[in-house]
Design an enzyme around this catalytic site. Structure first.
Site, PDB file in Angstrom:
ATOM      1  N   ARG A  37       4.114  -0.764  -6.450  1.00  0.00           N
ATOM      2  CA  ARG A  37       5.559  -0.102  -6.440  1.00  0.00           C
ATOM      3  C   ARG A  37       6.119  -0.962  -5.140  1.00  0.00           C
ATOM      4  O   ARG A  37       7.365  -1.566  -5.333  1.00  0.00           O
ATOM      5  CB  ARG A  37       5.613   1.366  -6.077  1.00  0.00           C
ATOM      6  CG  ARG A  37       5.279   1.904  -7.594  1.00  0.00           C
ATOM      7  CD  ARG A  37       5.240   3.489  -7.347  1.00  0.00           C
ATOM      8  NE  ARG A  37       4.278   3.808  -6.207  1.00  0.00           N
ATOM      9  CZ  ARG A  37       4.326   5.099  -5.745  1.00  0.00           C
ATOM     10  NH1 ARG A  37       5.008   5.913  -5.879  1.00  0.00           N
ATOM     11  NH2 ARG A  37       3.276   5.174  -4.659  1.00  0.00           N
ATOM     12  N   ASN A  55       5.126   5.336 -10.508  1.00  0.00           N
ATOM     13  CA  ASN A  55       3.917   5.602 -11.141  1.00  0.00           C
ATOM     14  C   ASN A  55       3.923   6.439 -12.268  1.00  0.00           C
ATOM     15  O   ASN A  55       4.631   7.462 -12.364  1.00  0.00           O
ATOM     16  CB  ASN A  55       2.998   6.071 -10.066  1.00  0.00           C
ATOM     17  CG  ASN A  55       2.248   5.160  -9.049  1.00  0.00           C
ATOM     18  OD1 ASN A  55       2.492   3.755  -9.346  1.00  0.00           O
ATOM     19  ND2 ASN A  55       1.923   5.350  -7.882  1.00  0.00           N
TER      20      ASN A  55
END
Length: 112
Positions: A37, A55
């Site tokens: 990320r 996520n």
């Protein structure tokens, strides 16, 4: 006639570069717990894109990217084949790609 043809081609290329697009993505593989990320957010910002990344409970990473079509395409290549240094990308799925008249998201962020 020749000059007008060249101008038309240049105009067409310029318009294509300014066209904004939006696309959703989901990345499968070893993409959680490997800073995926963070790297995605950094890459999106470096390309001047807007969007978000997060996520999922299924172990994938999802998000949306918006910006000039050529930069969105660059980001799609990055998501499909680069990712974070410790990640392993098995598959990248892109969906809901559409032209947009203006950005609907400003900046690039990680969502939780």
């Amino acid at each position: 006639m020749f000059l007008s043809g060249i101008l038309f081609c240049l105009f067409t290329v310029a318009m294509a570069e300014n066209k904004l697009t939006s696309v959703d993505f989901e990345i499968f593989g070893n993409v959680q717990g490997v800073c995926f990320r963070m790297y995605t957010e950094d890459q999106g910002q470096s390309l001047g894109l807007s969007g978000w990344v997060k996520n999922t409970r299924q172990g994938t990473v999802v998000g949306q990217i918006q910006g000039p079509q050529d930069k969105v395409n660059d980001m799609k290549v990055w998501l499909r084949s680069v990712g974070s240094p410790s990640s392993r990308i098995d598959r990248a799925v892109f969906s809901n790609q559409r032209d947009i008249s203006k950005l609907e998201i400003h900046g690039f962020s990680t969502r939780y």
